[in-house]
Design a protein around this motif. Sequence first.
Motif, PDB file in Angstrom:
ATOM      1  N   UNK A   1     -50.610 -46.085 -21.262  1.00 41.53           N
ATOM      2  CA  UNK A   1     -51.044 -47.103 -20.298  1.00 41.53           C
ATOM      3  C   UNK A   1     -49.878 -47.757 -19.548  1.00 41.53           C
ATOM      4  N   UNK A   2     -48.650 -47.301 -19.844  1.00 40.37           N
ATOM      5  CA  UNK A   2     -47.483 -47.832 -19.143  1.00 40.37           C
ATOM      6  C   UNK A   2     -46.700 -48.864 -19.917  1.00 40.37           C
ATOM      7  N   UNK A   3     -47.292 -49.445 -20.976  1.00 40.68           N
ATOM      8  CA  UNK A   3     -46.531 -50.374 -21.808  1.00 40.68           C
ATOM      9  C   UNK A   3     -45.354 -49.629 -22.413  1.00 40.68           C
ATOM     10  N   UNK A   4     -44.207 -50.296 -22.471  1.00 44.84           N
ATOM     11  CA  UNK A   4     -43.041 -49.645 -23.046  1.00 44.84           C
ATOM     12  C   UNK A   4     -42.129 -50.657 -23.712  1.00 44.84           C
ATOM     13  N   UNK A   5     -41.297 -50.131 -24.574  1.00 44.50           N
ATOM     14  CA  UNK A   5     -40.261 -50.928 -25.219  1.00 44.50           C
ATOM     15  C   UNK A   5     -38.958 -50.161 -25.071  1.00 44.50           C
ATOM     16  N   UNK A   6     -37.851 -50.886 -25.019  1.00 47.54           N
ATOM     17  CA  UNK A   6     -36.553 -50.252 -24.828  1.00 47.54           C
ATOM     18  C   UNK A   6     -35.521 -50.822 -25.793  1.00 47.54           C
ATOM     19  N   UNK A   7     -34.471 -50.049 -25.993  1.00 43.44           N
ATOM     20  CA  UNK A   7     -33.326 -50.503 -26.770  1.00 43.44           C
ATOM     21  C   UNK A   7     -32.123 -49.687 -26.317  1.00 43.44           C
TER      22      UNK A   7
END
Length: 87
Positions: free
Chosen positions: A51-57
Amino acid sequence: ETVTVTLESKKGKLVELGTVVVDEDGSFSASLTVPKNTDAGRYTVIVAQADGDQATDQVTVNKGGGNGGGFVKAIVDWLIDLIRGWF
């Protein structure tokens, strides 16, 4: 649910590491490999839902093969914590 795991270089070059199938409780088992031709340096790891939700590191890729001194394990451990927070 399936999430996609990608590395993005500072110059915007994307390296897709694969997809991970996540159980309802947020658990999963996966093996991710950074291609040997990936340049060494700092990358952003992007974990994206459909759905386009994302997390980054931020991570560092080391040259010389192998798992970068635990690089892949560190990503998987981080993913487990991240995905459990989504459920």
